[in-house]
Scaffold this motif. Structure first.
Motif, short mmCIF file in Angstrom:
data_model
loop_
_atom_site.label_atom_id
_atom_site.label_comp_id
_atom_site.label_asym_id
_atom_site.label_seq_id
_atom_site.Cartn_x
_atom_site.Cartn_y
_atom_site.Cartn_z
N GLY A 12 10.55 70.13 32.48
CA GLY A 12 11.67 69.24 32.20
C GLY A 12 12.19 68.55 33.45
N LEU A 13 12.22 69.28 34.58
CA LEU A 13 12.71 68.67 35.81
C LEU A 13 11.75 67.60 36.30
N GLU A 14 10.46 67.81 36.14
CA GLU A 14 9.51 66.77 36.51
C GLU A 14 9.74 65.51 35.69
N VAL A 50 7.32 66.66 20.58
CA VAL A 50 7.77 67.58 19.52
C VAL A 50 6.78 67.58 18.37
N GLY A 51 6.28 66.39 18.01
CA GLY A 51 5.29 66.31 16.95
C GLY A 51 4.01 67.04 17.30
N PHE A 52 3.59 66.95 18.55
CA PHE A 52 2.38 67.66 18.99
C PHE A 52 2.58 69.16 18.90
N GLY A 53 3.76 69.64 19.32
CA GLY A 53 4.05 71.07 19.20
C GLY A 53 4.05 71.54 17.76
N ALA A 54 4.63 70.73 16.86
CA ALA A 54 4.64 71.08 15.44
C ALA A 54 3.22 71.08 14.88
N LEU A 55 2.39 70.12 15.30
CA LEU A 55 1.01 70.07 14.85
C LEU A 55 0.24 71.32 15.26
N LEU A 56 0.44 71.77 16.48
CA LEU A 56 -0.22 72.99 16.94
C LEU A 56 0.20 74.18 16.09
N THR A 57 1.50 74.28 15.82
CA THR A 57 2.03 75.40 15.05
C THR A 57 1.50 75.41 13.63
N PHE A 58 1.55 74.26 12.95
CA PHE A 58 1.11 74.20 11.56
C PHE A 58 -0.40 74.36 11.44
N THR A 59 -1.15 73.86 12.43
CA THR A 59 -2.60 74.02 12.41
C THR A 59 -2.96 75.48 12.52
N THR A 75 -6.39 76.85 22.78
CA THR A 75 -5.13 76.32 23.31
C THR A 75 -4.70 77.08 24.57
N SER A 76 -4.94 78.38 24.61
CA SER A 76 -4.59 79.16 25.80
C SER A 76 -5.41 78.72 27.00
N LEU A 77 -6.70 78.52 26.81
CA LEU A 77 -7.56 78.09 27.92
C LEU A 77 -7.20 76.68 28.38
N LEU A 78 -6.91 75.78 27.42
CA LEU A 78 -6.50 74.43 27.79
C LEU A 78 -5.18 74.45 28.54
N ALA A 79 -4.25 75.28 28.08
CA ALA A 79 -2.94 75.37 28.75
C ALA A 79 -3.11 75.89 30.18
N THR A 80 -4.02 76.83 30.37
CA THR A 80 -4.28 77.35 31.71
C THR A 80 -4.79 76.25 32.63
N VAL A 81 -5.72 75.45 32.11
CA VAL A 81 -6.27 74.34 32.90
C VAL A 81 -5.19 73.34 33.26
N PHE A 82 -4.37 72.96 32.27
CA PHE A 82 -3.35 71.94 32.50
C PHE A 82 -2.26 72.42 33.46
N VAL A 83 -1.81 73.66 33.29
CA VAL A 83 -0.74 74.13 34.16
C VAL A 83 -1.24 74.29 35.59
N THR A 84 -2.50 74.70 35.75
CA THR A 84 -3.07 74.82 37.10
C THR A 84 -3.17 73.45 37.75
N GLY A 128 5.60 65.84 28.54
CA GLY A 128 5.97 66.39 27.24
C GLY A 128 4.82 67.08 26.54
N LEU A 129 3.64 66.48 26.58
CA LEU A 129 2.48 67.09 25.93
C LEU A 129 2.08 68.38 26.65
N GLU A 130 2.15 68.39 27.96
CA GLU A 130 1.86 69.60 28.71
C GLU A 130 2.85 70.71 28.34
N THR A 131 4.12 70.34 28.22
CA THR A 131 5.15 71.32 27.86
C THR A 131 4.87 71.93 26.50
N ALA A 132 4.54 71.08 25.52
CA ALA A 132 4.27 71.57 24.16
C ALA A 132 3.07 72.51 24.14
N LEU A 133 2.00 72.13 24.83
CA LEU A 133 0.79 72.96 24.84
C LEU A 133 1.04 74.27 25.57
#
Length: 292
Positions: A12-14, A50-59, A75-84, A128-133
């Motif tokens: 959020g600060l970024e 927000v829509g992307f986060g909802a899509l992940l949850t419902f999927t 999603t966990s592996l992708l999140a690891t790549v993105f946060v790194t 935002g997409l990084e945050t949701a993932l």
């Protein structure tokens, strides 16, 4: 909750710094009439996230057991790549980010209103997409409570307050120190997410060793204790991990921490000159622009 708060605060600060730079540039350039265009792009990016986060949850909710485990692992592996990538990118590009944003906004102003909206949208949508993932991946197994959602909401609200304070010159913090410490904590969070992804691949029968337990520290880290829940929720450290999970955690955390803590090999690059305009060149950079 703390891990979710950290994700919301850092990401959020970024995003808040990006918005602050864009707004400050328009105000200093006497282009306040273009501010609604920037806010339109920012709001559109927030809605998309927000829509992307909802899509992940419902999927994930609509899949069977094996499919859900595989989806969670991906999603966990992708999140690891993105946060790194985000942690290391921010450390290297923070010094030139303000100048790049001002340059892109100047070009967008020249092209027209739609370009300004698109530029603001793209600048914020990535965060935002990084945050949701990252949020989705970090709260797997903790979806029965509202704590993760409360945590990320508080983190985002805190980041907005800090961003506004920086913009209004009401707050001064050492952003280099802030991003260093939050980067270290996020590396540990990412290590837990990576470990969780490996466990999901074992649950989906794509990796062996689900029954090969590395150790049992249930006596020290009881799952039903507050400290056990805190450590597990923050870093996905469990009392009875498998051998492969433990190896995955160590294989990610140790080299990433070493690379992150290694002193930079070159001096800080000079920030690009701001676009030429009478008002922007005559006035010093705002705290928000300096922060970015």
């Amino acid at each position: 909750m703390f891990a979710s708060y950290l994700i919301g605060l850092r990401e959020g600060l970024e995003g808040a710094l990006v918005v602050s730079v864009l707004v400050a540039f328009l105000v200093k350039s006497d282009r306040r009439d273009r501010l609604p265009l920037v806010w339109t792009g920012v709001i559109a990016a927030a809605v998309l996230s927000v829509g992307f986060g909802a899509l992940l949850t419902f999927t994930a909710a609509g899949l069977g057991h094996r499919g859900q485990e595989l989806f969670d692992a991906i999603t966990s592996l992708l999140a690891t790549v993105f946060v790194t990538w985000m942690i290391f990118w921010m450390r290297g590009a923070a010094w030139s980010l303000s100048g790049e944003l001002r340059s892109r906004l100047t070009e967008a102003l020249r092209l027209g209103p739609v370009a300004v909206v698109v530029m603001a949208f793209l600048a914020v949508a990535r965060e935002g997409l990084e945050t949701a993932l990252l949020f989705f991946a970090s709260v797997q197994g903790a979806t029965t409570t509202a704590s993760p959602l409360i945590g990320i909401s508080l983190g985002l609200l805190t980041s907005i307050v800090i961003g506004w304070g920086l913009y209004r010159s009401a707050l001064r913090i050492d952003l280099s120190t802030f991003f260093t410490w939050t980067g270290l904590l996020l590396i540990l969070v990412a290590a837990g997410i990576f470990k969780y992804g490996v466990h999901d691949l074992q649950e989906a029968n794509l990796l062996p060793g689900l029954s090969a337990q590395a150790f049992d520290i249930s006596a020290v880290l009881p799952p039903d204790s507050w400290w056990g829940a805190l450590v597990s929720g923050m870093f996905n450290i469990t009392a009875q991990p498998t051998v492969l999970e433990s190896l995955a955690w160590v294989a990610y955390a140790l080299p990433t921490l070493v690379l992150f803590l290694r002193p930079p090999s070159s001096r800080r690059p000079a920030s690009p000159a701001s676009p030429s305009s009478p008002s922007s060149s005559a006035s010093p950079a705002s705290p928000a622009e300096k922060a970015a």
